[in-house]
Write a protein that holds these residues in place. Structure first.
Motif, PDB file in Angstrom:
ATOM      1  N   ILE A   1       0.848  -1.201   0.000  1.00 25.55           N
ATOM      2  CA  ILE A   1       0.000   0.000   0.000  1.00 25.55           C
ATOM      3  C   ILE A   1       0.879   1.245   0.000  1.00 25.55           C
ATOM      4  CG2 ILE A   1      -1.632   1.369   1.380  1.00 25.55           C
ATOM      5  CD1 ILE A   1      -2.961  -1.295   2.201  1.00 25.55           C
ATOM      6  N   LYS A   2       1.963   1.218   0.771  1.00 25.44           N
ATOM      7  CA  LYS A   2       2.873   2.366   0.829  1.00 25.44           C
ATOM      8  C   LYS A   2       3.513   2.611  -0.536  1.00 25.44           C
ATOM      9  CE  LYS A   2       4.989   5.535   3.273  1.00 25.44           C
ATOM     10  NZ  LYS A   2       4.282   6.726   3.698  1.00 25.44           N
ATOM     11  N   VAL A   3       3.921   1.540  -1.220  1.00 23.80           N
ATOM     12  CA  VAL A   3       4.498   1.683  -2.564  1.00 23.80           C
ATOM     13  C   VAL A   3       3.448   2.292  -3.501  1.00 23.80           C
ATOM     14  CG1 VAL A   3       5.337   0.419  -4.596  1.00 23.80           C
ATOM     15  CG2 VAL A   3       6.226  -0.142  -2.325  1.00 23.80           C
ATOM     16  N   GLN A   4       2.215   1.810  -3.411  1.00 27.18           N
ATOM     17  CA  GLN A   4       1.141   2.355  -4.244  1.00 27.18           C
ATOM     18  C   GLN A   4       0.898   3.831  -3.921  1.00 27.18           C
ATOM     19  OE1 GLN A   4      -2.234  -0.270  -3.775  1.00 27.18           O
ATOM     20  NE2 GLN A   4      -1.374  -1.786  -5.173  1.00 27.18           N
ATOM     21  N   MET A   5       1.015   4.199  -2.649  1.00 30.53           N
ATOM     22  CA  MET A   5       0.844   5.609  -2.282  1.00 30.53           C
ATOM     23  C   MET A   5       1.935   6.458  -2.942  1.00 30.53           C
ATOM     24  SD  MET A   5      -0.224   5.149   1.742  1.00 30.53           S
ATOM     25  CE  MET A   5      -0.056   6.862   2.172  1.00 30.53           C
ATOM     26  N   TYR A   6       3.148   5.926  -2.961  1.00 29.45           N
ATOM     27  CA  TYR A   6       4.238   6.649  -3.628  1.00 29.45           C
ATOM     28  C   TYR A   6       3.954   6.773  -5.126  1.00 29.45           C
ATOM     29  CZ  TYR A   6       7.336   6.631   0.479  1.00 29.45           C
ATOM     30  OH  TYR A   6       7.901   6.851   1.709  1.00 29.45           O
ATOM     31  N   LEU A   7       3.515   5.681  -5.751  1.00 27.05           N
ATOM     32  CA  LEU A   7       3.212   5.721  -7.188  1.00 27.05           C
ATOM     33  C   LEU A   7       2.080   6.719  -7.467  1.00 27.05           C
ATOM     34  CD1 LEU A   7       3.379   1.906  -8.083  1.00 27.05           C
ATOM     35  CD2 LEU A   7       5.109   3.663  -8.536  1.00 27.05           C
ATOM     36  N   PHE A   8       1.069   6.703  -6.622  1.00 32.50           N
ATOM     37  CA  PHE A   8      -0.061   7.626  -6.748  1.00 32.50           C
ATOM     38  C   PHE A   8       0.447   9.064  -6.671  1.00 32.50           C
ATOM     39  CE2 PHE A   8      -3.995   9.739  -5.436  1.00 32.50           C
ATOM     40  CZ  PHE A   8      -4.980   9.024  -6.098  1.00 32.50           C
ATOM     41  N   ASP A   9       1.353   9.305  -5.707  1.00 33.18           N
ATOM     42  CA  ASP A   9       1.948  10.629  -5.539  1.00 33.18           C
ATOM     43  C   ASP A   9       2.756  11.021  -6.783  1.00 33.18           C
ATOM     44  OD1 ASP A   9       2.825  13.017  -3.983  1.00 33.18           O
ATOM     45  OD2 ASP A   9       4.779  12.031  -4.136  1.00 33.18           O
ATOM     46  N   PHE A  10       3.503  10.070  -7.332  1.00 33.68           N
ATOM     47  CA  PHE A  10       4.276  10.343  -8.559  1.00 33.68           C
ATOM     48  C   PHE A  10       3.336  10.817  -9.664  1.00 33.68           C
ATOM     49  CE2 PHE A  10       7.819   6.936  -7.728  1.00 33.68           C
ATOM     50  CZ  PHE A  10       8.239   7.639  -6.621  1.00 33.68           C
ATOM     51  N   ILE A  11       2.236  10.098  -9.839  1.00 39.51           N
ATOM     52  CA  ILE A  11       1.277  10.431 -10.900  1.00 39.51           C
ATOM     53  C   ILE A  11       0.697  11.828 -10.648  1.00 39.51           C
ATOM     54  CG2 ILE A  11      -0.921   9.808 -11.992  1.00 39.51           C
ATOM     55  CD1 ILE A  11      -0.215   6.843 -11.254  1.00 39.51           C
ATOM     56  N   LEU A  12       0.340  12.098  -9.400  1.00 39.65           N
ATOM     57  CA  LEU A  12      -0.202  13.425  -9.066  1.00 39.65           C
ATOM     58  C   LEU A  12       0.812  14.522  -9.359  1.00 39.65           C
ATOM     59  CD1 LEU A  12      -2.179  13.201  -5.702  1.00 39.65           C
ATOM     60  CD2 LEU A  12      -3.014  13.976  -7.922  1.00 39.65           C
ATOM     61  N   ARG A  13       2.062  14.300  -8.963  1.00 42.73           N
ATOM     62  CA  ARG A  13       3.105  15.302  -9.205  1.00 42.73           C
ATOM     63  C   ARG A  13       3.312  15.516 -10.702  1.00 42.73           C
ATOM     64  NH1 ARG A  13       7.598  12.938  -5.289  1.00 42.73           N
ATOM     65  NH2 ARG A  13       9.006  14.262  -6.494  1.00 42.73           N
ATOM     66  N   LEU A  14       3.318  14.438 -11.468  1.00 46.18           N
ATOM     67  CA  LEU A  14       3.470  14.571 -12.925  1.00 46.18           C
ATOM     68  C   LEU A  14       2.266  15.292 -13.535  1.00 46.18           C
ATOM     69  CD1 LEU A  14       4.976  11.108 -13.880  1.00 46.18           C
ATOM     70  CD2 LEU A  14       6.077  13.327 -14.166  1.00 46.18           C
ATOM     71  N   SER A  15       1.081  15.059 -12.967  1.00 48.21           N
ATOM     72  CA  SER A  15      -0.131  15.696 -13.521  1.00 48.21           C
ATOM     73  C   SER A  15      -0.081  17.211 -13.347  1.00 48.21           C
ATOM     74  CB  SER A  15      -1.390  15.136 -12.848  1.00 48.21           C
ATOM     75  OG  SER A  15      -1.560  15.650 -11.548  1.00 48.21           O
ATOM     76  N   LYS A  16       0.694  17.672 -12.373  1.00 48.74           N
ATOM     77  CA  LYS A  16       0.801  19.105 -12.119  1.00 48.74           C
ATOM     78  C   LYS A  16       1.931  19.759 -12.924  1.00 48.74           C
ATOM     79  CE  LYS A  16      -1.272  18.602  -7.596  1.00 48.74           C
ATOM     80  NZ  LYS A  16      -1.028  18.338  -6.196  1.00 48.74           N
ATOM     81  N   MET A  17       2.750  18.907 -13.545  1.00 52.04           N
ATOM     82  CA  MET A  17       3.839  19.439 -14.380  1.00 52.04           C
ATOM     83  C   MET A  17       3.300  19.859 -15.724  1.00 52.04           C
ATOM     84  SD  MET A  17       7.084  16.936 -13.999  1.00 52.04           S
ATOM     85  CE  MET A  17       7.947  16.715 -12.476  1.00 52.04           C
ATOM     86  N   ASP A  18       3.939  20.823 -16.289  1.00 53.03           N
ATOM     87  CA  ASP A  18       3.583  21.247 -17.648  1.00 53.03           C
ATOM     88  C   ASP A  18       4.420  20.384 -18.594  1.00 53.03           C
ATOM     89  OD1 ASP A  18       2.407  22.637 -19.694  1.00 53.03           O
ATOM     90  OD2 ASP A  18       3.844  24.304 -19.588  1.00 53.03           O
ATOM     91  N   ILE A  19       3.792  19.340 -19.128  1.00 55.42           N
ATOM     92  CA  ILE A  19       4.503  18.436 -20.028  1.00 55.42           C
ATOM     93  C   ILE A  19       4.133  18.821 -21.459  1.00 55.42           C
ATOM     94  CG2 ILE A  19       4.919  16.043 -20.689  1.00 55.42           C
ATOM     95  CD1 ILE A  19       3.833  15.272 -17.874  1.00 55.42           C
ATOM     96  N   PRO A  20       5.038  19.516 -22.142  1.00 49.90           N
ATOM     97  CA  PRO A  20       4.710  19.913 -23.506  1.00 49.90           C
ATOM     98  C   PRO A  20       4.519  18.693 -24.410  1.00 49.90           C
ATOM     99  CG  PRO A  20       6.914  20.704 -22.865  1.00 49.90           C
ATOM    100  CD  PRO A  20       6.370  19.883 -21.750  1.00 49.90           C
ATOM    101  N   GLU A  21       3.522  18.749 -25.261  1.00 48.90           N
ATOM    102  CA  GLU A  21       3.232  17.641 -26.177  1.00 48.90           C
ATOM    103  C   GLU A  21       4.366  17.445 -27.182  1.00 48.90           C
ATOM    104  OE1 GLU A  21       0.851  15.317 -26.132  1.00 48.90           O
ATOM    105  OE2 GLU A  21       0.144  16.220 -24.284  1.00 48.90           O
ATOM    106  N   SER A  22       5.096  18.508 -27.485  1.00 48.67           N
ATOM    107  CA  SER A  22       6.094  18.405 -28.532  1.00 48.67           C
ATOM    108  C   SER A  22       7.519  18.417 -27.976  1.00 48.67           C
ATOM    109  CB  SER A  22       5.952  19.576 -29.502  1.00 48.67           C
ATOM    110  OG  SER A  22       6.161  20.789 -28.798  1.00 48.67           O
TER     111      SER A  22
END
Length: 176
Positions: free
Chosen positions: A154-175
């Motif tokens: 569960i702790k590993v999944q919490m870290y992965l969930f956090d990674f996804i959340l942090r990436l979702s807040k990044m401005d990832i240019p499509e190009s």
């Protein structure tokens, strides 16, 4: 007419960017968790995140979790408020100080047990929410997510969930 689909090269660059970010995040984890997040898992996760759907799912799950936590906290506060009112009502009775103290101790004992039972119910509801999140992410095909009650997983999944959340807040240019 220009295509809105990213080119294979653009997708490849985005994949490398996501993988690099995930690797950086994984390096920040305590060592006992780092070994549970192999490059294969990060690579699968990066690939899964090429499509914004997973970001939307995770944001939705976070909103549901916050709403649930607020609701459960309100339930707990209602129980505490009820207890406060019961003690105030008892104190307003025309009892001798000894009777009042005896009644207060009886109420406090009962209140302690009621609050313990309430807290247990709330924890069960939170555990169910975790299980629902695991199930949703597993069905969405997100690597590393499956229904489990093992604390380390569960702790590993919490870290992965956090990674996804942090990436979702990044401005990832499509190009990239």
């Amino acid at each position: 007419m220009e295509s809105t689909e990213p080119t294979p090269e653009a997708l490849q660059r985005k994949l490398y960017f996501l993988l690099e970010q995930l690797q950086d995040m994984a390096r920040e984890l305590p060592p006992k968790y780092q070994m549970r997040v192999p490059i294969e898992l990060l690579s699968g996760l990066a690939n899964c995140l090429l499509n914004d759907t997973v970001f939307e799912i995770v944001k939705g799950l976070m909103e549901i979790q916050h709403f649930t936590e607020k609701h459960l906290f309100q339930q707990r506060l209602q129980v505490i408020n009820k207890h406060t009112c019961e003690i105030e009502s008892m104190m307003a009775l025309n009892l001798t100080p000894e009777e009042q103290e005896k009644q207060k101790q009886i109420l406090l004992k009962r209140h302690k047990e009621e609050l313990r039972q309430t807290d247990m119910k709330l924890v069960i509801q939170l555990d169910q929410k975790v299980s629902d999140q695991q199930d949703t992410l597993e069905k969405a095909g997100v690597p590393g997510f499956f229904v489990t009650t093992k604390p380390i997983e569960i702790k590993v999944q919490m870290y992965l969930f956090d990674f996804i959340l942090r990436l979702s807040k990044m401005d990832i240019p499509e190009s990239l």
